[in-house]
Motif scaffolding. Structure first.
Motif, PDB file in Angstrom:
ATOM      1  N   ALA A  16      64.582 -49.934 111.663  1.00  0.00           N
ATOM      2  CA  ALA A  16      64.197 -51.281 111.906  1.00  0.00           C
ATOM      3  C   ALA A  16      62.635 -51.522 111.719  1.00  0.00           C
ATOM      4  CB  ALA A  16      64.383 -51.494 113.524  1.00  0.00           C
ATOM      5  N   PRO A  17      62.350 -52.655 110.949  1.00  0.00           N
ATOM      6  CA  PRO A  17      60.813 -53.062 110.734  1.00  0.00           C
ATOM      7  C   PRO A  17      60.099 -53.201 112.117  1.00  0.00           C
ATOM      8  CG  PRO A  17      62.314 -54.908 110.456  1.00  0.00           C
ATOM      9  CD  PRO A  17      63.263 -53.603 110.695  1.00  0.00           C
ATOM     10  N   MET A  18      59.048 -52.519 112.252  1.00  0.00           N
ATOM     11  CA  MET A  18      58.241 -52.668 113.798  1.00  0.00           C
ATOM     12  C   MET A  18      56.949 -52.745 113.409  1.00  0.00           C
ATOM     13  SD  MET A  18      60.291 -49.524 115.551  1.00  0.00           S
ATOM     14  CE  MET A  18      60.052 -48.457 114.508  1.00  0.00           C
ATOM     15  N   GLY A  20      53.282 -53.397 113.901  1.00  0.00           N
ATOM     16  CA  GLY A  20      52.048 -52.850 114.703  1.00  0.00           C
ATOM     17  C   GLY A  20      52.231 -51.367 115.059  1.00  0.00           C
ATOM     18  N   VAL A  21      53.293 -50.906 114.641  1.00  0.00           N
ATOM     19  CA  VAL A  21      53.519 -49.137 114.913  1.00  0.00           C
ATOM     20  C   VAL A  21      53.996 -48.399 113.527  1.00  0.00           C
ATOM     21  CG1 VAL A  21      54.143 -49.573 117.253  1.00  0.00           C
ATOM     22  CG2 VAL A  21      55.763 -49.594 115.510  1.00  0.00           C
ATOM     23  N   GLN A  22      53.879 -49.158 112.413  1.00  0.00           N
ATOM     24  CA  GLN A  22      54.337 -48.629 111.220  1.00  0.00           C
ATOM     25  C   GLN A  22      53.949 -49.151 110.140  1.00  0.00           C
ATOM     26  OE1 GLN A  22      58.641 -50.296 110.237  1.00  0.00           O
ATOM     27  NE2 GLN A  22      57.785 -49.370 109.000  1.00  0.00           N
ATOM     28  N   PHE A  68      59.932 -60.128 107.702  1.00  0.00           N
ATOM     29  CA  PHE A  68      58.973 -61.601 108.123  1.00  0.00           C
ATOM     30  C   PHE A  68      59.495 -62.107 109.176  1.00  0.00           C
ATOM     31  CE2 PHE A  68      58.332 -60.386 103.565  1.00  0.00           C
ATOM     32  CZ  PHE A  68      57.037 -60.695 103.450  1.00  0.00           C
ATOM     33  N   PHE A  69      58.486 -62.580 110.079  1.00  0.00           N
ATOM     34  CA  PHE A  69      58.856 -63.407 111.084  1.00  0.00           C
ATOM     35  C   PHE A  69      59.001 -64.863 110.618  1.00  0.00           C
ATOM     36  CE2 PHE A  69      56.801 -60.927 114.722  1.00  0.00           C
ATOM     37  CZ  PHE A  69      57.500 -59.821 114.731  1.00  0.00           C
ATOM     38  N   CYS A  70      59.949 -65.706 110.899  1.00  0.00           N
ATOM     39  CA  CYS A  70      59.889 -67.246 110.514  1.00  0.00           C
ATOM     40  C   CYS A  70      60.026 -68.206 111.537  1.00  0.00           C
ATOM     41  CB  CYS A  70      60.972 -67.461 109.437  1.00  0.00           C
ATOM     42  SG  CYS A  70      62.557 -66.683 109.885  1.00  0.00           S
ATOM     43  N   ALA A 172      73.250 -57.731 114.608  1.00  0.00           N
ATOM     44  CA  ALA A 172      73.727 -58.205 116.014  1.00  0.00           C
ATOM     45  C   ALA A 172      72.604 -57.215 116.770  1.00  0.00           C
ATOM     46  CB  ALA A 172      74.955 -57.819 116.291  1.00  0.00           C
ATOM     47  N   GLN A 173      71.787 -58.158 117.250  1.00  0.00           N
ATOM     48  CA  GLN A 173      70.584 -57.585 118.129  1.00  0.00           C
ATOM     49  C   GLN A 173      70.929 -57.515 119.705  1.00  0.00           C
ATOM     50  OE1 GLN A 173      66.882 -59.290 118.891  1.00  0.00           O
ATOM     51  NE2 GLN A 173      65.616 -57.715 118.461  1.00  0.00           N
ATOM     52  N   GLY A 174      71.447 -56.249 120.317  1.00  0.00           N
ATOM     53  CA  GLY A 174      71.742 -56.546 121.421  1.00  0.00           C
ATOM     54  C   GLY A 174      70.486 -56.698 122.452  1.00  0.00           C
ATOM     55  N   LEU A 175      70.875 -56.829 123.875  1.00  0.00           N
ATOM     56  CA  LEU A 175      69.546 -57.036 124.797  1.00  0.00           C
ATOM     57  C   LEU A 175      68.893 -55.780 124.989  1.00  0.00           C
ATOM     58  CD1 LEU A 175      68.543 -59.378 126.206  1.00  0.00           C
ATOM     59  CD2 LEU A 175      70.264 -58.894 127.862  1.00  0.00           C
ATOM     60  N   GLU A 176      69.586 -54.588 124.765  1.00  0.00           N
ATOM     61  CA  GLU A 176      68.808 -53.434 125.002  1.00  0.00           C
ATOM     62  C   GLU A 176      67.730 -53.074 123.968  1.00  0.00           C
ATOM     63  OE1 GLU A 176      71.830 -53.797 124.171  1.00  0.00           O
ATOM     64  OE2 GLU A 176      73.291 -52.105 124.842  1.00  0.00           O
ATOM     65  N   ALA A 177      67.529 -53.798 123.007  1.00  0.00           N
ATOM     66  CA  ALA A 177      66.766 -53.673 121.968  1.00  0.00           C
ATOM     67  C   ALA A 177      64.985 -53.675 122.325  1.00  0.00           C
ATOM     68  CB  ALA A 177      66.884 -54.475 120.742  1.00  0.00           C
ATOM     69  N   GLY A 215      69.473 -50.079 121.291  1.00  0.00           N
ATOM     70  CA  GLY A 215      69.694 -48.997 122.184  1.00  0.00           C
ATOM     71  C   GLY A 215      70.550 -48.033 121.346  1.00  0.00           C
ATOM     72  N   ILE A 216      70.532 -47.903 120.048  1.00  0.00           N
ATOM     73  CA  ILE A 216      71.353 -46.905 119.232  1.00  0.00           C
ATOM     74  C   ILE A 216      70.378 -45.727 118.736  1.00  0.00           C
ATOM     75  CG2 ILE A 216      72.963 -46.379 117.360  1.00  0.00           C
ATOM     76  CD1 ILE A 216      73.776 -49.240 117.588  1.00  0.00           C
ATOM     77  N   ALA A 217      70.562 -44.507 119.215  1.00  0.00           N
ATOM     78  CA  ALA A 217      69.547 -43.685 118.844  1.00  0.00           C
ATOM     79  C   ALA A 217      70.013 -42.288 118.806  1.00  0.00           C
ATOM     80  CB  ALA A 217      68.586 -43.360 120.102  1.00  0.00           C
ATOM     81  N   TYR A 239      62.636 -44.177 116.155  1.00  0.00           N
ATOM     82  CA  TYR A 239      61.625 -43.869 115.144  1.00  0.00           C
ATOM     83  C   TYR A 239      60.219 -43.659 115.522  1.00  0.00           C
ATOM     84  CZ  TYR A 239      65.235 -43.971 111.419  1.00  0.00           C
ATOM     85  OH  TYR A 239      66.143 -43.567 110.544  1.00  0.00           O
ATOM     86  N   LEU A 240      59.930 -44.155 116.830  1.00  0.00           N
ATOM     87  CA  LEU A 240      58.840 -44.209 117.239  1.00  0.00           C
ATOM     88  C   LEU A 240      57.682 -43.146 117.238  1.00  0.00           C
ATOM     89  CD1 LEU A 240      59.014 -47.303 119.924  1.00  0.00           C
ATOM     90  CD2 LEU A 240      57.845 -47.392 117.616  1.00  0.00           C
ATOM     91  N   LEU A 241      58.230 -41.937 117.497  1.00  0.00           N
ATOM     92  CA  LEU A 241      57.618 -40.657 117.323  1.00  0.00           C
ATOM     93  C   LEU A 241      57.445 -39.961 116.230  1.00  0.00           C
ATOM     94  CD1 LEU A 241      58.505 -39.161 120.913  1.00  0.00           C
ATOM     95  CD2 LEU A 241      56.764 -40.821 120.725  1.00  0.00           C
TER      96      LEU A 241
END
Ligand SMILES: Cc1cc2nc3c(=O)[nH]c(=O)nc-3n(C[C@H](O)[C@H](O)[C@H](O)COP(=O)(O)O)c2cc1C
Length: 345
Positions: A16-18, A20-22, A68-70, A172-177, A215-217, A239-241
């Motif tokens: 996932a594009p993130m 501020g952290v990558q 990108f954000f739009c 499909a972005q679930g609420l856990e994201a 939430g898929i990890a 991927y954050l760590l």
């Protein structure tokens, strides 16, 4: 259509594009491992975008995604800004920050013709958007070099809208994201469902491939999403760590602590609901604070508080973006994580 036809990748894993952290380093590692690395561009001006794209190009000959954000830039609302600064004033006093000297301003840049000018020269194979799609004219520019276009849907209605307006696949972005909710048709959060409730509904509703996010990890989570009809999975928090991510030491510490079990959607850091680990500011002001100015204007007044607190080793005012499943976070190279998610090792 196979995943290879759609995205040019071997493994059904999208990092996932993130913002501020990558940067490009994480994307390069994932693309070289056979997944789809993503470069978040929401915080990059034209020069930074150019140099990150050059790094990507030098680092991999595999496909990658630029994101990108739009959002529609909001109108400045002086009354709301002043209420917001009033709510933050006690913290500013505590941290010795002079909020009056902080200009109000945008913190995130929506996709623009200027960005398209930079992209056009490199013609990236995949371009993804958050918060809907850009204007038809801008979208046509992106499609003119043959890019596959992805965007996030948080409801079935949004997935149908994206398909009707030119998305080649829907996330499909679930609420856990972790991070920002991608909603763009309605800001009623009660419409939004968890990944494994949302995914099969979207798969039934649209004809384009569907990518599962939230939430898929681990490999079992990926297999479950594929069994429910996903063509691929987009994983962020996991991927954050990774050493290739630029996640701050304070953010890494929070992700590996007990604190990471407590996440909530909050508007405090940018003005749009985003999921992060609960910290002091979220506890004290309430995570969904009506005073927070519209996205992305809330960022301006928070930034100096965050900087001052971080200097003292505190993440009380930092956005600690995380999904509900930080259990997959391990400090392993991104290539290894990508292969493990695809159940290769
Ligand atoms: C730290 C962080 C930053 C994010 N930034 C972006 C972004 O810049 N663009 C975007 O489309 N999605 C962004 N997201 C959301 C992801 O695309 C995706 O929906 C989410 O990471 C999936 O859920 P997971 O974190 O539980 O894997 C971000 C997520 C996180 C955790």
């Amino acid at each position: 259509m196979t995943l290879h036809d759609l995205l040019g990748i071997e493994l059904p894993i999208i990092q996932a594009p993130m913002a501020g952290v990558q940067g490009s380093a994480l994307a390069i590692a994932v693309s070289n491992a056979g997944g789809l690395g993503s470069l978040p561009c929401a915080l990059l001006g034209a020069d930074a975008l150019r140099s990150e794209l050059a790094a990507l190009r030098a680092g991999t000959d595999k496909p990658y995604n630029v994101n990108f954000f739009c959002h529609k830039p909001p109108l400045h609302d002086a009354a709301r800004e002043s209420a917001w600064r009033g709510a933050l004033a006690p913290y500013a006093r505590e941290l010795g920050v002079d909020l009056a000297s902080v200009p109000a301003g945008a913190g995130r840049i929506p996709f623009s013709n200027e960005a398209a000018d930079v992209l056009e020269a490199l013609a990236p194979r995949v371009v993804s958007f958050h918060f809907g799609l850009p204007s038809p004219a801008l979208l046509a520019r992106v499609k003119s070099w043959g890019a596959t276009v992805l965007s996030s849907a948080t409801t079935v209605d949004e997935a149908r809208w994206l398909q009707a307006h030119g998305a080649d696949a829907v996330i499909a972005q679930g609420l856990e994201a972790g991070g920002h909710r991608g909603h763009f048709l309605s800001d009623d959060l009660t419409l939004q469902a968890g990944t494994f409730a949302l995914l099969p509904q979207i798969v039934r509703a649209v004809g384009v491939p569907v990518i599962a996010a939230g939430g898929i990890a681990d490999a079992n989570g990926v297999a479950a999403a594929l069994a429910l009809g996903a063509a691929a999975v987009q994983a962020g928090t996991a991927y954050l760590l990774c050493p290739e991510a630029t996640t701050s030491a304070l953010h890494r510490e929070a992700l590996t602590s007990e604190q990471a079990r407590h996440t909530a959607l909050t508007t405090l850091f940018t003005g749009r609901p985003a999921r992060g680990i609960v910290n002091r500011l979220m506890r004290e002001l309430g995570p969904l604070c009506p005073m927070a100015p519209e996205f992305p204007l809330a960022t301006a007044a928070i930034a100096p508080l965050r900087a001052a607190a971080e200097k003292h080793g505190s993440s009380d005012f930092s956005p600690l973006w995380s999904g509900q499943n930080a259990g997959g976070c391990r400090a392993v190279p991104a290539a290894q994580l990508t292969r493990e998610l695809a159940d290769l090792q």
